[in-house]
Design a protein around this motif. Sequence first.
Motif, PDB file in Angstrom:
ATOM      1  N   ALA A 122       0.106  12.926  -5.826  1.00  0.00           N
ATOM      2  CA  ALA A 122       1.398  12.851  -6.453  1.00  0.00           C
ATOM      3  C   ALA A 122       2.016  11.505  -6.194  1.00  0.00           C
ATOM      4  N   VAL A 123       2.123  10.896  -5.064  1.00  0.00           N
ATOM      5  CA  VAL A 123       2.550   9.672  -4.852  1.00  0.00           C
ATOM      6  C   VAL A 123       1.620   8.632  -5.602  1.00  0.00           C
ATOM      7  N   LEU A 124       0.332   8.631  -5.867  1.00  0.00           N
ATOM      8  CA  LEU A 124      -0.315   7.684  -6.651  1.00  0.00           C
ATOM      9  C   LEU A 124       0.084   8.060  -7.896  1.00  0.00           C
ATOM     10  N   ASP A 125       0.425   8.992  -8.435  1.00  0.00           N
ATOM     11  CA  ASP A 125       0.349   9.310  -9.783  1.00  0.00           C
ATOM     12  C   ASP A 125       1.787   9.259 -10.121  1.00  0.00           C
ATOM     13  N   GLY A 126       2.853   9.086  -9.368  1.00  0.00           N
ATOM     14  CA  GLY A 126       4.218   9.086  -9.597  1.00  0.00           C
ATOM     15  C   GLY A 126       4.870  10.504 -10.033  1.00  0.00           C
ATOM     16  N   HIS A 127       4.205  11.834  -9.591  1.00  0.00           N
ATOM     17  CA  HIS A 127       4.770  13.016  -9.663  1.00  0.00           C
ATOM     18  C   HIS A 127       5.521  13.489  -8.456  1.00  0.00           C
ATOM     19  N   PRO A 128       6.173  14.510  -8.577  1.00  0.00           N
ATOM     20  CA  PRO A 128       7.205  15.111  -7.747  1.00  0.00           C
ATOM     21  C   PRO A 128       6.210  15.642  -6.691  1.00  0.00           C
ATOM     22  N   LEU A 129       6.536  15.657  -5.447  1.00  0.00           N
ATOM     23  CA  LEU A 129       5.756  16.364  -4.322  1.00  0.00           C
ATOM     24  C   LEU A 129       5.661  17.995  -4.619  1.00  0.00           C
ATOM     25  N   PRO A 130       4.423  18.262  -4.149  1.00  0.00           N
ATOM     26  CA  PRO A 130       4.388  19.979  -4.167  1.00  0.00           C
ATOM     27  C   PRO A 130       5.214  20.375  -2.964  1.00  0.00           C
ATOM     28  N   VAL A 137       0.816  -1.036   0.031  1.00  0.00           N
ATOM     29  CA  VAL A 137       0.121   0.256   0.178  1.00  0.00           C
ATOM     30  C   VAL A 137       0.809   1.267   0.183  1.00  0.00           C
ATOM     31  N   PRO A 138       0.868   2.060  -1.068  1.00  0.00           N
ATOM     32  CA  PRO A 138       1.477   3.214  -1.103  1.00  0.00           C
ATOM     33  C   PRO A 138       1.125   4.388   0.214  1.00  0.00           C
ATOM     34  N   TRP A 139       1.921   5.069   0.526  1.00  0.00           N
ATOM     35  CA  TRP A 139       1.703   6.176   1.787  1.00  0.00           C
ATOM     36  C   TRP A 139       2.351   7.443   1.463  1.00  0.00           C
ATOM     37  N   TYR A 140       1.995   8.422   2.065  1.00  0.00           N
ATOM     38  CA  TYR A 140       2.671   9.677   2.020  1.00  0.00           C
ATOM     39  C   TYR A 140       2.580  10.158   3.602  1.00  0.00           C
ATOM     40  N   GLU A 141       3.868  10.572   4.108  1.00  0.00           N
ATOM     41  CA  GLU A 141       4.044  11.147   5.251  1.00  0.00           C
ATOM     42  C   GLU A 141       4.879  12.326   5.218  1.00  0.00           C
ATOM     43  N   PRO A 142       4.845  13.551   5.689  1.00  0.00           N
ATOM     44  CA  PRO A 142       5.664  14.625   5.551  1.00  0.00           C
ATOM     45  C   PRO A 142       7.090  14.349   6.207  1.00  0.00           C
TER      46      PRO A 142
END
Length: 339
Positions: free
Chosen positions: A316-324, A146-151
């Motif tokens: 951005a994580v889901l789409d493989g794009h750079p983080l804003p 499962v992908p995730w994002y944490e600052p």
Amino acid sequence: MSRVSSEDIARAAQVSRATVSYVLNDRPGRRISAETRQRVLQTARSLGYVPNPAAMALRSGRSDIVLLQENAWIPGPDQDVLPLGSTSGLLRDAVAREVRAWGMTLVSAGTGFPLGHALTHLMPTLVLAPAGLSEVDRDALRRSRVPWYEPAPPEGFPEAGSGGEAMSLTASLALAQVEHLRERGHRRIGYLNTSVEAVRDIAEQRERAVRQAASAVGVECDHRVRLGPVEDALPECTATLEQWMADGVTAVACFNDLYAGLAVKVLRQRGSRIPDDLAVLGVDDEAMSWMLEPPLSTVRLRMAEFGTHLAACGRAVLDGHPLPPLPAGLTPVVARATT
């Protein structure tokens, strides 16, 4: 009432379960007449068939669920519900709005139990963790794929215009507190924190960030204390502030407005002048801030805007794009009478 199964539909439509499965899941590789397909679909509707989300997730590898692990603690059956501030709801609502625009659903988990436990019940497309994750939680997410994002945690405080990495929200908050007090002429400040277990991680992060910010701008912050729940902390807070003032502390930065309000109460009870004897600065800009006497200076957390940013990072994580980058202006100081 039990869930309608594919076997119920097959029996009513007089077809095999395999045929029902092919029709309902729109699976290729088998020829089914238009008449049979229509009969299966009509039977399913007439029986009130609702697809099983877990089964759909197993087939597709995704659930269209985004799991938000909030900063908020969810108490257990034998634990009290504590007043810890109200800004987390703004973050949740903002993230939910963005996730809904993706055609997905937000589920909030809160902190206080292993994320791996939630993953035994849910198969989220994405996990958002604004307060960060433990290594145990990261391992559970890796195993579940499962992908995730944490600052990223704050690492120092880059100078303005240095082109360094954008500051985290916690670092920005701490710097706003310390710089405001420094601008008011304070060079020796105290930090009034909380020891409430429900917010231990974020309390530790904020205290560490305040120490770093104070060091960066040349302010002493050697006086720090962690108090228990606000309703029980009056005696300890009174003794602490009296000792700090005797040591030459001239201002107190607080974990949030509730603890800042406690400090104001202590100072008024002992007849101290605010901010002449001791300045007080909160965090959150709760509604009660301007109702205090004197009205409380605080740092406003623009949680709705941060929630929008958090969702954009997850996307951005889901789409493989750079983080804003973190938007500027998320932690403005609201200067009132206590500073």
